[in-house]
Design a protein around this motif. Structure first.
Motif, PDB file in Angstrom:
ATOM      1  N   MET A 233      -1.242   1.202  -6.921  1.00 36.98           N
ATOM      2  CA  MET A 233      -0.719   0.900  -5.587  1.00 36.98           C
ATOM      3  C   MET A 233      -1.762   0.142  -4.756  1.00 36.98           C
ATOM      4  N   ALA A 234      -1.269  -0.695  -3.827  1.00 33.88           N
ATOM      5  CA  ALA A 234      -2.156  -1.426  -2.916  1.00 33.88           C
ATOM      6  C   ALA A 234      -2.372  -0.573  -1.672  1.00 33.88           C
ATOM      7  N   LEU A 235      -3.614  -0.133  -1.490  1.00 35.71           N
ATOM      8  CA  LEU A 235      -3.942   0.761  -0.390  1.00 35.71           C
ATOM      9  C   LEU A 235      -4.344  -0.060   0.834  1.00 35.71           C
ATOM     10  N   VAL A 236      -3.634   0.158   1.957  1.00 34.57           N
ATOM     11  CA  VAL A 236      -3.885  -0.594   3.191  1.00 34.57           C
ATOM     12  C   VAL A 236      -4.130   0.398   4.323  1.00 34.57           C
ATOM     13  N   LYS A 237      -5.121   0.103   5.148  1.00 31.79           N
ATOM     14  CA  LYS A 237      -5.405   0.945   6.309  1.00 31.79           C
ATOM     15  C   LYS A 237      -4.327   0.763   7.379  1.00 31.79           C
ATOM     16  N   VAL A 238      -4.020   1.857   8.070  1.00 33.34           N
ATOM     17  CA  VAL A 238      -3.013   1.828   9.133  1.00 33.34           C
ATOM     18  C   VAL A 238      -3.716   2.076  10.464  1.00 33.34           C
ATOM     19  N   TYR A 239      -3.403   1.227  11.452  1.00 34.33           N
ATOM     20  CA  TYR A 239      -4.017   1.332  12.769  1.00 34.33           C
ATOM     21  C   TYR A 239      -2.951   1.616  13.830  1.00 34.33           C
ATOM     22  N   ASN A 240      -3.412   2.068  14.991  1.00 39.70           N
ATOM     23  CA  ASN A 240      -2.523   2.124  16.150  1.00 39.70           C
ATOM     24  C   ASN A 240      -2.732   0.858  16.969  1.00 39.70           C
ATOM     25  N   THR A 241      -2.053   0.732  18.088  1.00 40.11           N
ATOM     26  CA  THR A 241      -2.129  -0.500  18.882  1.00 40.11           C
ATOM     27  C   THR A 241      -3.495  -0.692  19.539  1.00 40.11           C
ATOM     28  N   LYS A 242      -4.351   0.332  19.498  1.00 39.10           N
ATOM     29  CA  LYS A 242      -5.700   0.216  20.074  1.00 39.10           C
ATOM     30  C   LYS A 242      -6.760  -0.032  18.998  1.00 39.10           C
ATOM     31  N   LYS A 243      -6.303  -0.376  17.807  1.00 39.16           N
ATOM     32  CA  LYS A 243      -7.166  -0.667  16.655  1.00 39.16           C
ATOM     33  C   LYS A 243      -7.968   0.552  16.216  1.00 39.16           C
ATOM     34  N   GLN A 244      -7.373   1.706  16.342  1.00 28.70           N
ATOM     35  CA  GLN A 244      -7.988   2.932  15.845  1.00 28.70           C
ATOM     36  C   GLN A 244      -7.313   3.303  14.534  1.00 28.70           C
ATOM     37  N   GLU A 245      -8.110   3.538  13.498  1.00 31.10           N
ATOM     38  CA  GLU A 245      -7.555   3.866  12.182  1.00 31.10           C
ATOM     39  C   GLU A 245      -6.906   5.249  12.224  1.00 31.10           C
ATOM     40  N   VAL A 246      -5.648   5.299  11.811  1.00 24.80           N
ATOM     41  CA  VAL A 246      -4.901   6.559  11.859  1.00 24.80           C
ATOM     42  C   VAL A 246      -4.449   7.022  10.476  1.00 24.80           C
ATOM     43  N   GLY A 247      -4.767   6.253   9.444  1.00 28.88           N
ATOM     44  CA  GLY A 247      -4.375   6.668   8.100  1.00 28.88           C
ATOM     45  C   GLY A 247      -4.339   5.497   7.141  1.00 28.88           C
ATOM     46  N   GLU A 248      -3.666   5.697   6.019  1.00 29.12           N
ATOM     47  CA  GLU A 248      -3.515   4.671   4.994  1.00 29.12           C
ATOM     48  C   GLU A 248      -2.088   4.699   4.461  1.00 29.12           C
ATOM     49  N   VAL A 249      -1.680   3.585   3.880  1.00 28.27           N
ATOM     50  CA  VAL A 249      -0.353   3.507   3.287  1.00 28.27           C
ATOM     51  C   VAL A 249      -0.467   2.855   1.919  1.00 28.27           C
ATOM     52  N   ASP A 250       0.253   3.418   0.953  1.00 28.36           N
ATOM     53  CA  ASP A 250       0.283   2.869  -0.402  1.00 28.36           C
ATOM     54  C   ASP A 250       1.469   1.927  -0.532  1.00 28.36           C
ATOM     55  N   LEU A 251       1.177   0.674  -0.773  1.00 28.84           N
ATOM     56  CA  LEU A 251       2.221  -0.334  -0.954  1.00 28.84           C
ATOM     57  C   LEU A 251       2.285  -0.721  -2.429  1.00 28.84           C
ATOM     58  N   PRO A 252       3.455  -1.050  -2.937  1.00 29.66           N
ATOM     59  CA  PRO A 252       3.590  -1.378  -4.366  1.00 29.66           C
ATOM     60  C   PRO A 252       2.781  -2.602  -4.763  1.00 29.66           C
ATOM     61  N   GLU A 253       2.019  -2.469  -5.824  1.00 25.09           N
ATOM     62  CA  GLU A 253       1.198  -3.587  -6.306  1.00 25.09           C
ATOM     63  C   GLU A 253       2.064  -4.738  -6.802  1.00 25.09           C
TER      64      GLU A 253
END
Length: 230
Positions: free
Chosen positions: A1-21
């Motif tokens: 899976m392609a792992l991408v960081k997830v941010y909020n609108t203030k550019k604070q990292e709130v987690g990660e999401v696995d997207l299909p490779e």
């Protein structure tokens, strides 16, 4: 899976999401992306350019000057393409520029375009793109926080975001169903809401898997029953 960081609108990292490779991390094919862009832009052309031929230009009933003795090349009509105000030779006429492009190739081009953004680290995933009000300055502030110069924003049915993005000069908003190869390639950054990223991954991954599944063959009994029914 392609792992991408997830941010909020203030550019604070709130987690990660696995997207299909198979959608976001494949080998990029510039050839199929180019073909998709050419097809898309050709479909936008109106094809209404039109010029008049010698038969359509008004006038030219008499011979402009005598056949011999003037030193000029002989002319039989002022409507000739060789004369000022005459018809046009081989000029454009209304036509369609539409090009066919198979659905499977279009899906492959979209996967390549998304993979290019992921591979070049120009993909931003925002957890929830909610605005305080449907104002342009709200969206502009978020994009400035991330330092994005020319971005394509993709989200679901987000009315506030859609209204607030209309006056942005260098950025563009699209719903998930409106995402296309040209706009992805034409913008430096791709900004996806988490739900939009998952929806795109599911749709394009499903199309790829479906393309590899052969259709089930009908048995002799089914074929015979269908013939009897007909």
């Amino acid at each position: 899976m392609a792992l991408v960081k997830v941010y909020n609108t203030k550019k604070q990292e709130v987690g990660e999401v696995d997207l299909p490779e198979s959608v976001f991390n494949i080998e990029v094919s510039s050839a199929i992306i180019h073909q998709a862009v050419v097809t898309q832009l050709a479909g936008r052309r109106r094809g209404t350019a039109s010029t008049k031929t010698k038969a359509e230009v008004r006038g030219g009933g008499r011979k402009p000057f005598r056949q011999k003795g003037t030193g000029n090349a002989r002319q039989g009509s002022t409507r000739s393409p060789l004369m000022p105000g005459g018809g046009e030779s081989f000029g454009p006429k209304p036509r369609s520029y539409f090009k066919t492009f198979p659905k499977k190739m279009a899906a492959a081009a979209m996967r390549s375009a998304l993979s290019d953004k992921f591979g070049s680290e120009r993909l931003v995933v925002i957890d929830d793109f909610k605005l305080g009000a449907a104002k342009t300055k709200e969206v502009a502030a978020v994009l400035t926080t991330f330092g994005l110069n020319k971005a394509l924003i993709v989200d679901g049915n987000n009315k506030d975001l859609e209204l607030a993005s209309r006056n942005l000069e260098r950025h563009k908003y699209l719903r998930i169903e409106g995402v296309n190869v040209y706009d992805v390639v034409n913008h430096d950054w791709l900004v996806l809401s988490k739900s939009a990223a998952l929806a795109l991954g599911e749709r394009l991954d499903g199309e790829k898997k479906g393309a590899n599944v052969p259709k089930a063959k009908k048995t002799k009994g089914e074929t015979k029953a269908k013939a009897v029914k007909a």
